[in-house]
Design a protein around this motif. Structure first.
Motif, mmCIF file in Angstrom:
data_model
loop_
_atom_site.group_PDB
_atom_site.id
_atom_site.type_symbol
_atom_site.label_atom_id
_atom_site.label_comp_id
_atom_site.label_asym_id
_atom_site.label_seq_id
_atom_site.Cartn_x
_atom_site.Cartn_y
_atom_site.Cartn_z
ATOM 1 N N PHE A 21 0.839 -1.235 0.047
ATOM 2 C CA PHE A 21 -0.167 -0.094 -0.237
ATOM 3 C C PHE A 21 0.913 1.308 0.036
ATOM 4 O O PHE A 21 0.720 2.281 -0.848
ATOM 5 C CB PHE A 21 -0.959 -0.065 1.176
ATOM 6 N N LEU A 22 1.752 1.150 0.849
ATOM 7 C CA LEU A 22 2.574 2.403 0.857
ATOM 8 C C LEU A 22 3.690 2.715 -0.484
ATOM 9 O O LEU A 22 3.842 3.729 -0.851
ATOM 10 C CB LEU A 22 3.540 2.394 2.065
ATOM 11 N N THR A 23 3.790 1.541 -0.843
ATOM 12 C CA THR A 23 4.767 1.395 -2.336
ATOM 13 C C THR A 23 3.724 2.127 -3.414
ATOM 14 O O THR A 23 4.130 2.899 -4.299
ATOM 15 C CB THR A 23 5.030 0.004 -2.971
ATOM 16 N N PHE A 24 2.370 1.853 -3.195
ATOM 17 C CA PHE A 24 1.394 2.414 -4.417
ATOM 18 C C PHE A 24 1.107 3.600 -4.341
ATOM 19 O O PHE A 24 0.962 4.295 -5.331
ATOM 20 C CB PHE A 24 0.124 1.457 -4.221
ATOM 21 N N ILE A 25 1.088 4.175 -3.009
ATOM 22 C CA ILE A 25 0.885 5.594 -2.969
ATOM 23 C C ILE A 25 2.058 6.557 -3.410
ATOM 24 O O ILE A 25 2.000 7.956 -3.365
ATOM 25 C CB ILE A 25 0.371 5.901 -1.416
ATOM 26 N N LEU A 26 3.186 5.980 -3.840
ATOM 27 C CA LEU A 26 4.334 6.740 -4.364
ATOM 28 C C LEU A 26 4.045 7.745 -5.334
ATOM 29 O O LEU A 26 4.202 8.874 -5.485
ATOM 30 C CB LEU A 26 5.341 5.934 -4.745
ATOM 31 N N ILE A 27 3.175 7.307 -6.283
ATOM 32 C CA ILE A 27 2.765 8.195 -7.381
ATOM 33 C C ILE A 27 1.747 9.218 -7.177
ATOM 34 O O ILE A 27 1.702 10.330 -7.570
ATOM 35 C CB ILE A 27 2.081 7.225 -8.589
ATOM 36 N N ASP A 62 -8.580 7.941 -13.205
ATOM 37 C CA ASP A 62 -10.031 8.667 -12.608
ATOM 38 C C ASP A 62 -10.868 7.705 -12.093
ATOM 39 O O ASP A 62 -11.884 8.272 -11.225
ATOM 40 C CB ASP A 62 -10.925 9.014 -14.051
ATOM 41 N N ARG A 63 -10.207 6.585 -11.664
ATOM 42 C CA ARG A 63 -11.213 5.639 -10.761
ATOM 43 C C ARG A 63 -10.909 5.795 -9.409
ATOM 44 O O ARG A 63 -9.966 6.412 -9.076
ATOM 45 C CB ARG A 63 -10.817 4.172 -11.233
ATOM 46 N N PRO A 64 -11.696 5.220 -8.334
ATOM 47 C CA PRO A 64 -11.284 5.568 -7.040
ATOM 48 C C PRO A 64 -10.000 4.974 -6.830
ATOM 49 O O PRO A 64 -9.735 3.882 -7.003
ATOM 50 C CB PRO A 64 -12.618 4.661 -6.209
ATOM 51 N N PHE A 65 -9.366 5.422 -5.688
ATOM 52 C CA PHE A 65 -8.088 5.022 -5.085
ATOM 53 C C PHE A 65 -7.836 3.605 -4.731
ATOM 54 O O PHE A 65 -6.985 2.915 -5.261
ATOM 55 C CB PHE A 65 -7.489 5.972 -4.159
ATOM 56 N N MET A 66 -8.912 3.314 -4.033
ATOM 57 C CA MET A 66 -8.660 1.739 -3.417
ATOM 58 C C MET A 66 -8.898 0.771 -4.428
ATOM 59 O O MET A 66 -8.197 -0.201 -4.500
ATOM 60 C CB MET A 66 -9.677 1.618 -2.249
ATOM 61 N N ILE A 67 -10.022 0.875 -5.466
ATOM 62 C CA ILE A 67 -10.153 0.196 -6.620
ATOM 63 C C ILE A 67 -8.688 0.009 -7.366
ATOM 64 O O ILE A 67 -8.310 -0.851 -7.832
ATOM 65 C CB ILE A 67 -11.237 0.788 -7.535
ATOM 66 N N ARG A 68 -8.041 1.265 -7.772
ATOM 67 C CA ARG A 68 -6.995 1.149 -8.529
ATOM 68 C C ARG A 68 -5.824 0.412 -7.552
ATOM 69 O O ARG A 68 -4.802 -0.280 -8.219
ATOM 70 C CB ARG A 68 -6.424 2.731 -8.724
ATOM 71 N N TYR A 69 -5.946 0.557 -6.264
ATOM 72 C CA TYR A 69 -4.723 -0.008 -5.534
ATOM 73 C C TYR A 69 -4.992 -1.672 -5.601
ATOM 74 O O TYR A 69 -3.901 -2.507 -5.627
ATOM 75 C CB TYR A 69 -4.863 0.454 -3.933
ATOM 76 N N PHE A 70 -6.251 -2.137 -5.335
ATOM 77 C CA PHE A 70 -6.405 -3.716 -5.309
ATOM 78 C C PHE A 70 -6.440 -4.190 -6.723
ATOM 79 O O PHE A 70 -5.810 -5.421 -6.841
ATOM 80 C CB PHE A 70 -7.958 -3.950 -5.046
ATOM 81 N N GLN A 278 8.190 1.953 -8.465
ATOM 82 C CA GLN A 278 7.058 1.039 -7.615
ATOM 83 C C GLN A 278 7.525 -0.330 -7.492
ATOM 84 O O GLN A 278 7.386 -0.835 -6.386
ATOM 85 C CB GLN A 278 5.697 1.373 -8.006
ATOM 86 N N ALA A 279 7.945 -0.957 -8.564
ATOM 87 C CA ALA A 279 8.359 -2.268 -8.668
ATOM 88 C C ALA A 279 9.471 -2.677 -7.940
ATOM 89 O O ALA A 279 9.907 -3.522 -7.462
ATOM 90 C CB ALA A 279 8.366 -2.782 -10.134
ATOM 91 N N TYR A 280 10.442 -1.536 -7.999
ATOM 92 C CA TYR A 280 11.861 -1.836 -7.379
ATOM 93 C C TYR A 280 11.606 -1.699 -5.889
ATOM 94 O O TYR A 280 12.225 -2.492 -5.110
ATOM 95 C CB TYR A 280 12.744 -0.655 -7.973
ATOM 96 N N VAL A 281 10.938 -0.615 -5.391
ATOM 97 C CA VAL A 281 10.565 -0.597 -4.070
ATOM 98 C C VAL A 281 10.085 -1.849 -3.243
ATOM 99 O O VAL A 281 10.172 -2.237 -2.308
ATOM 100 C CB VAL A 281 10.107 0.618 -3.693
ATOM 101 N N LEU A 282 9.042 -2.295 -4.144
ATOM 102 C CA LEU A 282 8.137 -3.531 -3.783
ATOM 103 C C LEU A 282 9.063 -4.497 -3.729
ATOM 104 O O LEU A 282 8.955 -5.383 -2.545
ATOM 105 C CB LEU A 282 7.053 -3.524 -4.497
ATOM 106 N N LEU A 283 9.918 -4.772 -4.686
ATOM 107 C CA LEU A 283 10.834 -6.122 -4.767
ATOM 108 C C LEU A 283 11.586 -6.149 -3.359
ATOM 109 O O LEU A 283 11.880 -7.083 -2.847
ATOM 110 C CB LEU A 283 11.513 -6.100 -5.928
#
Length: 310
Positions: A21-27, A62-70, A278-283
């Motif tokens: 989740f923290l990685t996703f909010i980078l953008i 333009d979609r809701p944040f949580m939908i994009r995250y999941f 994001q992929a680098y931080v997550l890995l």
């Protein structure tokens, strides 16, 4: 042991979810609109409100944040990290080969670090307070204090430029590993061998050593018991050495032009290619969590007291 293993793996799952989740909010930390970030990364000459709205719709911003995250999280589980903002290629097609190259450098360096740390730690402990012990510790302190980029530059100048013995960059042959592995090993072995030394000295002063000598057990057998008990303490440290080296190769890879994750991440940061970042931080985060879990499991397997404490 099975219950402890299941418990540790279960504890790692929520931590991985938080990290993702923290990685996703980078953008979303950028003061600019995500679509505007994409258009700037693609070097679009004129960015209009209509173009930003169109990009938001195309990329789903333009979609809701949580939908994009999941959606992103489910895609990551399939190793689908999206597409690069710069090249449009799938992120895994770029980060996969780079990850393998970094992993090769990491594994060779980790083996060298562990071997040298154990060797120096045991030698210094057996000669505690002597000339060898003081010389090794002093040299290790000096080498550890040197910046890795400076040491790498000096080694390139001497071994590659002046002596013309080793390549300066790339990974064309096994010779390409020598300089970067040496720089990494010098920095970390100088720290880890102190843990081995301290553990060996502590075990040498235990009662079982005195009792063994009193019973006439040979020094060779006593020494082997000391080493076995000492290395049990150091195993968790060595397990964590692998992700630490994996995440700290950025400078070395850029100095030696090593085609790995560190070099790719720097390019992505400079060009604001967020999917790759994001992929680098997550890995790296997943690697730290997994190796920390492995470290706890190995430690519990060697020491039953740890299983009862959990």
């Amino acid at each position: 042991m099975g219950t402890y293993l299941a418990r540790r793996l279960f504890m790692a799952v929520p931590l991985l979810i938080v990290i993702s989740f923290l990685t996703f909010i980078l953008i979303n930390l950028s003061p600019m609109d995500p679509a505007e970030v994409v258009l700037h990364a693609q070097e679009i000459p004129q960015i209009t409100d209509e173009l930003i709205a169109q990009t938001n719709e195309e990329l789903g911003f333009d979609r809701p944040f949580m939908i994009r995250y999941f959606d992103w999280l489910l895609s990551c589980l399939r190793l689908d990290f999206g597409s690069s903002y710069i090249t449009g290629q799938p992120v895994w097609s770029l980060i996969g080969p780079a990850f393998l190259n970094t992993l090769k450098l990491t594994m060779v360096s980790s083996i060298a670090i562990i071997a040298l740390s154990v060797l120096l730690g045991v030698i210094c402990a057996m000669r505690e307070g002597g000339v060898v012990d003081k010389t090794v510790r002093g040299t290790a302190f000096l080498l550890t204090a040197m910046p890795s980029y400076w040491l790498a530059a000096m080694m390139i100048w001497y071994f590659s430029v002046r002596l013309d013995l080793l390549p300066t960059s790339g990974m064309d042959s096994y010779l390409s590993y020598i300089l970067p592995v040496t720089v990494i090993t010098v920095g970390y072995a100088g720290m880890y061998f102190r843990n081995v030394r301290s553990s060996v000295i502590s075990n040498m002063n235990e009662d079982y050593v005195l009792y063994g000598r009193a019973c006439g057990i040979s020094e060779r057998k006593i020494t082997m018991h000391i080493l076995r008990n000492s290395l049990q303490v150091s195993i968790s440290i060595f397990c964590m050495a692998i992700p630490i080296v994996l995440g700290s190769t950025v400078v070395i890879e850029n100095v030696f032009a090593w085609p790995g994750l560190g070099r790719l991440s720097v390019k992505s940061i400079l060009s604001r290619d967020f999917p790759i970042i994001q992929a680098y931080v997550l890995l790296l985060a997943v690697a730290f969590v997994l190796f920390n879990t492995v470290s706890d499991i190995v430690g519990a397997a060697l020491n039953p007291k740890l299983r009862r404490d959990m």
